[in-house]
Design a protein around this motif. Sequence first.
Motif, PDB file in Angstrom:
ATOM      1  N   UNK A 250       0.800  -1.224   0.000  1.00 47.34           N
ATOM      2  CA  UNK A 250       0.000   0.000   0.000  1.00 47.34           C
ATOM      3  C   UNK A 250       0.832   1.273   0.000  1.00 47.34           C
ATOM      4  N   UNK A 251       1.826   1.344   0.861  1.00 45.46           N
ATOM      5  CA  UNK A 251       2.513   2.617   1.100  1.00 45.46           C
ATOM      6  C   UNK A 251       3.123   3.223  -0.165  1.00 45.46           C
ATOM      7  N   UNK A 252       3.830   2.454  -1.005  1.00 46.05           N
ATOM      8  CA  UNK A 252       4.389   3.081  -2.210  1.00 46.05           C
ATOM      9  C   UNK A 252       3.322   3.704  -3.106  1.00 46.05           C
ATOM     10  N   UNK A 253       2.179   3.033  -3.224  1.00 47.15           N
ATOM     11  CA  UNK A 253       1.102   3.575  -4.056  1.00 47.15           C
ATOM     12  C   UNK A 253       0.451   4.793  -3.412  1.00 47.15           C
ATOM     13  N   UNK A 254      -0.043   4.622  -2.195  1.00 45.95           N
ATOM     14  CA  UNK A 254      -0.831   5.695  -1.587  1.00 45.95           C
ATOM     15  C   UNK A 254       0.017   6.935  -1.319  1.00 45.95           C
ATOM     16  N   UNK A 255       1.291   6.747  -0.989  1.00 52.11           N
ATOM     17  CA  UNK A 255       2.159   7.904  -0.760  1.00 52.11           C
ATOM     18  C   UNK A 255       2.403   8.668  -2.057  1.00 52.11           C
ATOM     19  N   UNK A 256       2.693   7.937  -3.135  1.00 52.38           N
ATOM     20  CA  UNK A 256       2.917   8.614  -4.415  1.00 52.38           C
ATOM     21  C   UNK A 256       1.650   9.331  -4.880  1.00 52.38           C
ATOM     22  N   UNK A 257       0.509   8.667  -4.750  1.00 51.40           N
ATOM     23  CA  UNK A 257      -0.738   9.285  -5.191  1.00 51.40           C
ATOM     24  C   UNK A 257      -1.084  10.497  -4.334  1.00 51.40           C
ATOM     25  N   UNK A 258      -0.679  10.469  -3.064  1.00 52.84           N
ATOM     26  CA  UNK A 258      -0.860  11.653  -2.236  1.00 52.84           C
ATOM     27  C   UNK A 258      -0.025  12.819  -2.738  1.00 52.84           C
ATOM     28  N   UNK A 259       1.219  12.548  -3.103  1.00 57.21           N
ATOM     29  CA  UNK A 259       2.073  13.585  -3.687  1.00 57.21           C
ATOM     30  C   UNK A 259       1.465  14.112  -4.984  1.00 57.21           C
ATOM     31  N   UNK A 260       0.789  13.234  -5.722  1.00 60.67           N
ATOM     32  CA  UNK A 260       0.177  13.621  -6.996  1.00 60.67           C
ATOM     33  C   UNK A 260      -1.062  14.484  -6.823  1.00 60.67           C
ATOM     34  N   UNK A 261      -1.586  14.553  -5.605  1.00 59.91           N
ATOM     35  CA  UNK A 261      -2.754  15.385  -5.360  1.00 59.91           C
ATOM     36  C   UNK A 261      -3.968  14.652  -4.838  1.00 59.91           C
TER      37      UNK A 261
ATOM     38  N   UNK B 162      -5.117  13.631  -2.050  1.00 62.90           N
ATOM     39  CA  UNK B 162      -4.863  13.769  -0.622  1.00 62.90           C
ATOM     40  C   UNK B 162      -5.817  12.928   0.221  1.00 62.90           C
ATOM     41  N   UNK B 163      -7.077  12.895  -0.165  1.00 61.66           N
ATOM     42  CA  UNK B 163      -8.040  12.121   0.620  1.00 61.66           C
ATOM     43  C   UNK B 163      -7.758  10.629   0.497  1.00 61.66           C
ATOM     44  N   UNK B 164      -7.350  10.184  -0.674  1.00 60.33           N
ATOM     45  CA  UNK B 164      -6.991   8.778  -0.838  1.00 60.33           C
ATOM     46  C   UNK B 164      -5.833   8.413   0.084  1.00 60.33           C
TER      47      UNK B 164
ATOM     48  N   UNK C 133      -5.029   9.931   2.824  1.00 54.82           N
ATOM     49  CA  UNK C 133      -5.571   9.977   4.188  1.00 54.82           C
ATOM     50  C   UNK C 133      -6.325   8.693   4.519  1.00 54.82           C
ATOM     51  N   UNK C 134      -7.152   8.234   3.581  1.00 58.84           N
ATOM     52  CA  UNK C 134      -7.933   7.019   3.821  1.00 58.84           C
ATOM     53  C   UNK C 134      -7.035   5.785   3.920  1.00 58.84           C
ATOM     54  N   UNK C 135      -5.987   5.729   3.102  1.00 55.26           N
ATOM     55  CA  UNK C 135      -5.045   4.614   3.214  1.00 55.26           C
ATOM     56  C   UNK C 135      -4.379   4.618   4.583  1.00 55.26           C
ATOM     57  N   UNK C 136      -4.124   5.827   5.102  1.00 51.95           N
ATOM     58  CA  UNK C 136      -3.555   5.948   6.439  1.00 51.95           C
ATOM     59  C   UNK C 136      -4.511   5.513   7.532  1.00 51.95           C
ATOM     60  N   UNK C 137      -5.806   5.549   7.262  1.00 51.95           N
ATOM     61  CA  UNK C 137      -6.795   5.003   8.200  1.00 51.95           C
ATOM     62  C   UNK C 137      -6.932   3.491   8.040  1.00 51.95           C
ATOM     63  N   UNK C 138      -6.805   3.029   6.801  1.00 49.14           N
ATOM     64  CA  UNK C 138      -7.011   1.610   6.518  1.00 49.14           C
ATOM     65  C   UNK C 138      -5.956   0.734   7.182  1.00 49.14           C
ATOM     66  N   UNK C 139      -4.697   1.097   7.055  1.00 48.87           N
ATOM     67  CA  UNK C 139      -3.622   0.218   7.527  1.00 48.87           C
ATOM     68  C   UNK C 139      -3.706  -0.059   9.032  1.00 48.87           C
ATOM     69  N   UNK C 140      -3.840   0.954   9.891  1.00 43.94           N
ATOM     70  CA  UNK C 140      -3.961   0.636  11.319  1.00 43.94           C
ATOM     71  C   UNK C 140      -5.267  -0.074  11.669  1.00 43.94           C
ATOM     72  N   UNK C 141      -6.331   0.207  10.912  1.00 47.88           N
ATOM     73  CA  UNK C 141      -7.591  -0.493  11.174  1.00 47.88           C
ATOM     74  C   UNK C 141      -7.454  -1.975  10.852  1.00 47.88           C
ATOM     75  N   UNK C 142      -6.742  -2.284   9.763  1.00 42.70           N
ATOM     76  CA  UNK C 142      -6.485  -3.687   9.424  1.00 42.70           C
ATOM     77  C   UNK C 142      -5.602  -4.333  10.490  1.00 42.70           C
TER      78      UNK C 142
ATOM     79  N   UNK D 219     -14.822   2.988  -2.518  1.00 45.64           N
ATOM     80  CA  UNK D 219     -14.341   4.359  -2.677  1.00 45.64           C
ATOM     81  C   UNK D 219     -13.323   4.439  -3.820  1.00 45.64           C
ATOM     82  N   UNK D 220     -12.363   3.530  -3.824  1.00 45.59           N
ATOM     83  CA  UNK D 220     -11.330   3.551  -4.857  1.00 45.59           C
ATOM     84  C   UNK D 220     -11.882   3.366  -6.254  1.00 45.59           C
ATOM     85  N   UNK D 221     -12.876   2.499  -6.404  1.00 43.84           N
ATOM     86  CA  UNK D 221     -13.473   2.292  -7.725  1.00 43.84           C
ATOM     87  C   UNK D 221     -14.176   3.542  -8.236  1.00 43.84           C
TER      88      UNK D 221
END
Length: 319
Positions: free
Chosen positions: A236-247, A249-251, A253-262, A281-283
Amino acid sequence: MGRLIDISWPSLGVTVVAELNDEKNPELCEEFWQHLPFKILQAHPVVSGASMYAWTPIVSSAPVHHRELITDCPVGRLRYSQSTGNKMSIQYGVGLEPLAQPVLGQVLQEYCHLLPDVGKAVWNNLFWQKDLLFVEVSAHDKAAHPGVPKAVNVTSDVAKTFLAEAERISLTEPEDLRDIRLGRVESTGTYGQYFTAWDFANGMLRDYIMYTMYPLLTLSNRLSLEDFSTTLNEFDVPYSSYLGVSGLYKLEEFAGLLRPAIAAAKSKEEVQELLRAFLKYGNRLCAWSYQYFPWYLGMFYNRQLGGQEFPGRWNPEKV
């Protein structure tokens, strides 16, 4: 005979009736039926030929018993691709990819003649017009269906957050994606141009949601909770971090909620509830990113077919 559904394009004034493949794919068709009715963006493939598809509000992992090659599909065939975004496809002409997908049903023969005109309108809209063209799917026999999707009991507050945002953006373009396509994310794009950043974000989003997160959902039954959490973090981290840099931001943020919840989940059912909500949400993000991506740049790379004699000289009347 399978159950009948109506598929409507209100802006085009067209409705067709289709029969679900209840006999050969009963679990998939039942899952689809339970989510009716729904209204979603209508899209068109840019690689696999003359069909239409749309990201549904379903995250299906139902068993599949009957598949068919896209190249073998007759006009009117309904397919449902769980592994490429949970998309419903409708064939209206020749398919180009020899890939097998689950068969969802078939448009009744008396309506099939309407599909080529609808398909061409959808293609023109996706490729260059960029209007909002929606498709509505509902039970044909209103007395045989409650008229609302089956209620699902969601217990996780994090999952509820994902689902609420998925619902909010189902018919409205997400703000983050709009900012990306309008060049408002000033930290990306070498030498002031932003197309390359937009292109990377569109492709990475597709890979992340459709080809990484969905396979992780299918793996979640086979791994221990600890192993699954570790696997998710690695992917997850390589994807969600890069996509956050791309703009997106909510995605991020949500990935950051998903990982600890899992990581905190006490059962595989909790894990799957979270993943399904995140995928819904992602779809929706994938559908909107696909809608506004400038596919019309393809006019510069036409083969010399159908009146397109010169790359860069695109004649929509001859496609």
